[in-house]
Design a protein around this motif. Structure first.
Motif, short mmCIF file in Angstrom:
data_model
loop_
_atom_site.label_atom_id
_atom_site.label_comp_id
_atom_site.label_asym_id
_atom_site.label_seq_id
_atom_site.Cartn_x
_atom_site.Cartn_y
_atom_site.Cartn_z
N GLY A 431 25.27 -0.76 -4.50
CA GLY A 431 24.39 -1.34 -4.66
C GLY A 431 23.57 -1.42 -5.63
N VAL A 432 23.49 0.22 -5.68
CA VAL A 432 21.62 0.06 -6.58
C VAL A 432 22.62 0.57 -8.22
CG1 VAL A 432 20.34 2.21 -7.14
CG2 VAL A 432 19.97 0.79 -4.91
N ALA A 433 23.61 1.21 -8.09
CA ALA A 433 23.69 1.38 -9.28
C ALA A 433 24.67 0.01 -10.13
CB ALA A 433 25.19 1.98 -8.98
N VAL A 434 25.20 -0.24 -9.93
CA VAL A 434 25.46 -1.56 -10.39
C VAL A 434 23.88 -2.91 -10.36
CG1 VAL A 434 26.27 -4.10 -10.24
CG2 VAL A 434 27.37 -2.05 -9.53
N SER A 435 23.32 -2.53 -9.73
CA SER A 435 22.18 -3.25 -10.28
C SER A 435 20.81 -2.52 -11.11
CB SER A 435 20.91 -3.41 -8.73
OG SER A 435 20.85 -3.80 -8.41
N GLU A 769 3.58 -9.77 -24.95
CA GLU A 769 4.78 -9.23 -24.75
C GLU A 769 5.16 -8.73 -23.29
OE1 GLU A 769 5.73 -4.96 -26.25
OE2 GLU A 769 4.21 -5.83 -26.70
N TYR A 770 3.80 -7.99 -22.72
CA TYR A 770 4.38 -7.41 -21.51
C TYR A 770 3.95 -8.64 -19.68
CZ TYR A 770 3.09 -2.84 -23.41
OH TYR A 770 3.37 -1.62 -24.15
N GLY A 771 3.88 -9.43 -20.22
CA GLY A 771 3.54 -10.40 -18.99
C GLY A 771 5.16 -10.93 -19.11
N ALA A 772 6.19 -11.02 -20.38
CA ALA A 772 7.19 -11.30 -20.37
C ALA A 772 8.38 -10.17 -20.22
CB ALA A 772 8.04 -11.52 -21.59
N VAL A 773 7.78 -9.26 -19.58
CA VAL A 773 8.44 -8.04 -18.91
C VAL A 773 8.20 -8.21 -17.44
CG1 VAL A 773 8.60 -5.59 -18.51
CG2 VAL A 773 8.05 -6.56 -21.00
N GLY A 774 7.02 -8.59 -17.77
CA GLY A 774 6.91 -8.86 -16.05
C GLY A 774 7.91 -9.78 -15.07
N VAL A 775 8.23 -10.77 -15.58
CA VAL A 775 8.74 -12.26 -15.29
C VAL A 775 10.05 -12.07 -15.88
CG1 VAL A 775 9.33 -14.34 -16.23
CG2 VAL A 775 7.02 -13.84 -16.57
N ILE A 776 10.39 -11.99 -16.75
CA ILE A 776 11.96 -11.18 -16.48
C ILE A 776 12.33 -9.43 -15.40
CG2 ILE A 776 13.76 -9.53 -17.72
CD1 ILE A 776 11.81 -10.03 -20.89
N ALA A 777 11.45 -9.17 -15.54
CA ALA A 777 11.70 -7.91 -14.32
C ALA A 777 11.62 -8.54 -12.95
CB ALA A 777 11.09 -6.34 -14.04
N GLY A 778 10.45 -9.65 -12.69
CA GLY A 778 10.30 -10.22 -11.30
C GLY A 778 12.00 -10.92 -11.02
N VAL A 779 12.24 -11.40 -12.01
CA VAL A 779 12.89 -12.63 -12.05
C VAL A 779 14.58 -12.20 -11.74
CG1 VAL A 779 14.42 -14.61 -12.74
CG2 VAL A 779 12.03 -14.44 -12.91
N ALA A 780 14.58 -11.63 -12.54
CA ALA A 780 15.59 -11.13 -12.10
C ALA A 780 15.98 -9.91 -10.68
CB ALA A 780 15.84 -9.47 -13.10
N GLY A 781 15.30 -9.21 -10.06
CA GLY A 781 14.56 -8.63 -9.21
C GLY A 781 14.86 -8.97 -8.04
N VAL A 782 14.34 -10.54 -8.08
CA VAL A 782 14.42 -11.59 -7.05
C VAL A 782 15.51 -12.14 -6.88
CG1 VAL A 782 13.48 -13.66 -6.06
CG2 VAL A 782 12.10 -12.50 -6.88
N ALA A 783 16.28 -12.10 -7.44
CA ALA A 783 17.90 -12.86 -8.14
C ALA A 783 18.62 -12.09 -7.20
CB ALA A 783 18.07 -12.72 -9.14
N LEU A 784 18.71 -10.15 -7.80
CA LEU A 784 19.27 -9.44 -6.93
C LEU A 784 19.00 -9.57 -5.23
CD1 LEU A 784 18.99 -6.59 -9.90
CD2 LEU A 784 21.43 -7.98 -9.15
N GLY A 785 17.99 -9.48 -5.41
CA GLY A 785 17.31 -9.12 -4.07
C GLY A 785 18.17 -10.38 -3.06
N TYR A 786 18.07 -11.39 -3.96
CA TYR A 786 18.41 -13.15 -2.52
C TYR A 786 19.92 -12.47 -2.06
CZ TYR A 786 19.98 -17.08 -1.82
OH TYR A 786 19.86 -18.76 -1.37
N THR A 787 20.51 -11.96 -3.58
CA THR A 787 22.24 -11.22 -3.61
C THR A 787 21.95 -10.55 -2.78
OG1 THR A 787 22.74 -11.89 -5.78
CG2 THR A 787 24.23 -10.36 -5.03
N ALA A 788 21.69 -9.66 -2.07
CA ALA A 788 21.79 -7.98 -1.06
C ALA A 788 21.21 -8.50 0.04
CB ALA A 788 20.61 -7.03 -1.12
N ALA A 789 20.56 -9.60 0.38
CA ALA A 789 19.88 -9.83 1.58
C ALA A 789 20.90 -10.99 2.33
CB ALA A 789 18.23 -10.79 1.51
N TRP A 790 20.98 -12.04 1.25
CA TRP A 790 21.49 -13.63 2.17
C TRP A 790 23.25 -13.15 2.90
CZ3 TRP A 790 27.40 -14.60 2.29
CH2 TRP A 790 27.49 -15.76 2.46
N PRO A 791 24.23 -11.51 2.78
CA PRO A 791 25.17 -11.01 3.52
C PRO A 791 24.34 -10.65 4.56
CG PRO A 791 24.77 -9.86 1.20
CD PRO A 791 24.40 -11.30 1.50
N VAL A 792 23.14 -9.77 4.56
CA VAL A 792 22.67 -8.73 5.55
C VAL A 792 22.69 -9.79 6.41
CG1 VAL A 792 21.08 -7.21 6.27
CG2 VAL A 792 22.06 -6.96 3.95
#
Length: 842
Positions: A431-435, A769-792
């Motif tokens: 999961g970490v490698a794919v993420s 520039e850096y705010g966009a990096v934070g938004v991109i990383a935050g949205v992607a991170g939450v989406a991946l966290g959601y994907t990992a949390a739901w089956p658990v």
């Protein structure tokens, strides 16, 4: 090899100039190693604590129990031949005062030789014998302070347990074997075996009763091997037995799993910080490219270049690992000082080498996996490119890349080897490698899209978008690391919030508020009437369920004696010991039928059974198969009519085995009931039953849920803190990316200032520039966290899925806000320098 001494000389000269270019390298490495070392050291402290007090936790060398009955004289003779013995009995019952206050308690009686190991701590009496002195017809007892508080008692006061009188002579502070007995539904009342027996609490077949013997073995039987042999032999005779080598099985398993989970978050922090490690090495080599070019122009081979900087990276890796080990070793010691005696599990805090060795191995493998690729690129870059300030050499499949791949595989292999369950470890690593791969691709994609979108913007926003698309874009370097940290933290937050919601909101709505046990079967109409009057409402199938309760055991499946060794461990519970059963006529609400059909109301044919699906799976059973159940002293052959899914915490018939009533026709069975009620109704019915049915136990599910919420909150705090380490690693990578591009940013800011750009415009460009990096990383991170949390939550814990939108918003805001602030700090640092000196610098 002949060039190795020269490599050491060059490396030593460069290291003497300081480690300014490697601060982020050291921080990323130390952070992950510290997290892994702290998790392992703390877990080892708890294991050593459990091992050092194994005899006290167990109460002796051997603990043997039976449920629903007493030991036979032959059993006692066998036990007493093994060594010194101490007997205890237990029952759940209602304690009551003269004013009508009532509370469920764990009534426990012990023999005069108790305890065989450790000491019982009491206040108000000098010894247990003094605490157990009777007063008239009332037996003496030591009780927990929570019971005194709940019933408004003080030492010397009398109270009833069931219909038996007791006098509180001492406050029970601790028992040495408390941890080994597991969870209790109520405060403890400690007295003598004779007092419990005299009170009528030990009638054969009653639930929540039984007898336990603790044995201090003779010297010739006290070896670990002998203890294990005795345990196996007793278990084969259907006793529940544990030895001092396995004093607290569930707690040890929990410690193993928690250590791995927290350690895995530390490993993920190392992976997230791996980009910081790679970036720091690349930035350092960028600063040294003139030196590398000169050495190559003078005839230095690639091996000399590689060895010179590999020695430096190795030395600094050892320093980073050492810093992490120091922090990880000290952290548990600090925890021990802060927690004092408040820890629920005994711990021996010290510096343990094995957890530190494991953490060091993780750290060194991570350093090799992430630092060798930039080194390989520098080694293969020709001198002409280096003189042109181009460090973009091709990454060839050389020795550095091979070692980096092997180190990465070593990281994964070490994680699997040290995990309690290799399959779960493999899933988490995958999961970490794919993420990480998805986040890396997302960073590249974001940079590409920024390049396409910059033509649609103007002014400072256009400059910020252009920087995002450029070769030094933080979207390529920092976004994957920040995203992985946010993904781990969001997964923990989402799992925690869903489970807390299940405990605090969903369970109180779907679970019963009260459970009643020991209801006399011959007084059911009178009992229902008392409850109905106390509730002040009709008893319907929406708020009330009552059914017979008895215990029994599945002894044969399809005519064959049950072989428990052939049943999967997770499904063996239905065949290991006696389990709770019931007999119900018409199909109840929430029956959870998976296959088959419930029998008709009034059915009087051959005995039928509704079986819980996991128990059926363990025995390889399907609808129509025959099983034999030992119940009430006889064996009954029954046909499986229904397979059902049991919602153990729901408002339904939570029995693994339900027989058709005709199977036990004529038997006088005690009953249990569950009810939905508010707090006022709960208090009224508890008082009312104290007058008419003092033998009925009333269990407040609300209190148990509140206790579970409190415990979960404390555990979740530690897990969230560990997950925050991964997010911090992402921020360190962002800081590294800012630091690596500091010189280029300074020239860029100086150029913009010369061309008439204002401070506000330059700050805005960097913030975008850096705010966009934070938004991109935050949205992607939450989406991946959601994907990992739901089956658990849904598949593992079988809980209702719910989202803590406030927590999600905080994570998104935190990621984008911190990245934005980082951009502003980078801009302010660049703007603090005067343009002329910066532009004159090559």
């Amino acid at each position: 090899m002949s060039e190795l001494p020269l490599s050491f000389r060059f490396a030593g000269r460069e290291l003497r100039s300081g480690v300014a270019g490697f601060r982020i390298f050291l921080a990323c490495l130390a952070l992950g190693v510290a997290a892994i070392a702290a998790a392992g050291s703390t877990a080892e402290a708890f294991r050593r604590g459990l091992a050092s007090e194994a005899r006290e936790i167990l109460g002796g060398d051997l603990r043997v129990s039976v449920e629903g009955r007493r030991f036979t004289p032959a059993d006692r003779t066998r036990f007493e031949a093994l060594g010194e013995t101490a007997y205890s009995v237990a029952s759940m019952a209602m304690a009551e005062t003269a004013t009508g206050e009532r509370r469920l308690v764990e009534l426990r009686g012990v023999s005069g030789s108790y305890p065989l190991a450790g000491t019982v701590e009491i206040k108000g009496a000098a010894t247990l014998a003094e605490a157990f002195l009777p007063e008239g017809d009332a037996a003496g007892a030591a009780v927990e302070q929570t019971l005194l508080d709940r019933l408004n008692l003080k030492l010397g006061d009398r109270f009833l347990v069931g219909e038996a009188p007791f006098v509180a002579r001492a406050v029970l502070m601790s028992e040495p074997d408390r941890l080994g007995r597991g969870f209790s539904l109520g405060p403890r009342v400690l007295t003598t075996v004779e007092a419990v027996e005299k009170g009528g609490f030990l009638q054969e077949g009653l639930p929540d009763t039984g007898e336990t013997v603790r044995i201090a073995l003779r010297p010739d039987l006290a070896s670990n091997a002998s203890v294990d042999r005795l345990v196996k032999g007793l278990q084969a005779r259907d006793f529940s037995a544990r030895g001092r080598n396995d004093a607290a099985t569930g707690i040890k398993r929990l410690i193993d799993q928690l250590e791995y989970f927290l350690g895995f978050i530390g490993l993920a922090s190392l992976v997230a910080g791996g980009l910081g490690v790679a970036g720091a090495v690349s930035a350092y080599l960028e600063q040294r490219k003139a030196s590398i070019a000169i050495l190559k122009a003078l005839g230095a081979e690639g091996a000399l270049i590689r060895n010179t900087y590999l020695i430096q990276i190795g030395a600094l890796s050892l320093l980073g690992v050492a810093i992490g080990l120091a922090i990880g070793a000290v952290a548990p010691l600090v925890l021990g000082q802060l927690a004092g005696d408040d820890l629920p599990v005994p711990a021996l805090f010290a510096v343990y080498p094995m957890p530190l060795v494991k953490a060091a191995a993780f750290g060194l493998l991570a350093a090799a996996a992430f630092s060798l690729a930039p080194l390989a690129r520098a080694r293969t870059t020709p001198p002409s490119s280096l003189f042109r300030r181009d460090l973009g050499g091709r990454l060839t499949f050389g020795v550095e890349v091979i070692v980096a791949i092997l180190a990465g595989l070593g990281l994964a292999g070490l994680a699997v080897i040290t995990a309690p369950t290799p399959m779960a470890a493999g899933i988490m690593i995958a999961g970490v490698a794919v993420s990480f791969g998805l986040l890396w691709a997302l960073g590249r994609g974001a940079a590409w899209l920024a390049g396409k979108a910059r033509g649609l913007t103007r002014g400072p926003v256009k400059i910020g978008i252009a920087n995002l698309a450029g070769p030094r874009s933080a979207a390529r370097t920092a976004a994957p690391a920040i995203g992985l940290g946010v993904a781990l933290l969001s997964a923990v937050v989402l799992i925690q919030s869903a489970l807390l919601n299940q405990i605090s909101t969903v369970a109180p709505k779907t679970a019963p508020a009260m459970v009643f046990t020991e209801i006399p079967g011959e007084r059911i109409p009178e009992f229902d009437a008392v409850v109905r009057q106390a509730f002040g409402r009709p008893l319907t199938d929406q708020n009330w369920l009552r059914a017979p309760y008895f215990t029994g055991r599945i002894v044969r499946v399809k005519g064959e004696i049950v072989d428990r060794e052939q049943i999967a461990e997770g499904e063996r519970w239905a065949y290991d010991n006696d389990i709770g059963m019931s007999a119900i006529g018409a199909e109840p609400n929430d029956a959870g039928i998976v296959s088959g059909k419930w029998w008709a109301d009034g059915y009087a044919g051959p005995p039928l059974v509704a079986l819980e699906e996991d128990a059926a799976r363990g025995g390889g059973l399907k609808v129509g198969d025959l099983i034999t159940i030992s119940v009430l002293g006889r064996e009954i052959d029954v046909k499986v009519a229904v397979l059902r899914k049991v919602e153990w915490g729901g408002f339904g018939p939570a029995f693994a085995v339900i027989l058709s009533p005709s199977a036990l026709e004529g038997a006088s069975l005690r009953q249990v009931a569950i009810a939905k009620a508010d707090k006022a109704q709960e208090d009224r019915v508890t008082r009312a039953l104290g007058q008419s049915f003092p033998m009925v136990n009333v269990i407040s599910v609300r209190e148990q849920l509140e206790a579970a919420t409190d415990m979960f909150d404390r555990l979740a705090l530690a897990v969230r803190g560990a997950a925050g380490v991964a997010a911090l690693a992402g921020l360190l990578v962002l800081a590294g990316a800012i630091a690596a591009g500091a010189r280029a940013r300074a020239r860029e800011a100086a150029t913009l200032k010369v061309l008439g750009g204002s401070r506000l415009q330059i700050l805005t460009a960097y913030g975008v520039e850096y705010g966009a990096v934070g938004v991109i990383a935050g949205v992607a991170g939450v989406a991946l966290g959601y994907t990992a949390a739901w089956p658990v939550v849904v598949l593992v814990f079988e809980a209702d899925w719910s989202v803590d939108w406030g927590g999600v918003a905080a994570l998104l805001g935190g990621a984008s806000g911190l990245a934005f602030i980082g951009g502003l700090l980078a801009a302010m640092q660049a703007l603090s320098k005067r343009p002329a000196p910066v532009l004159r610098t090559e």
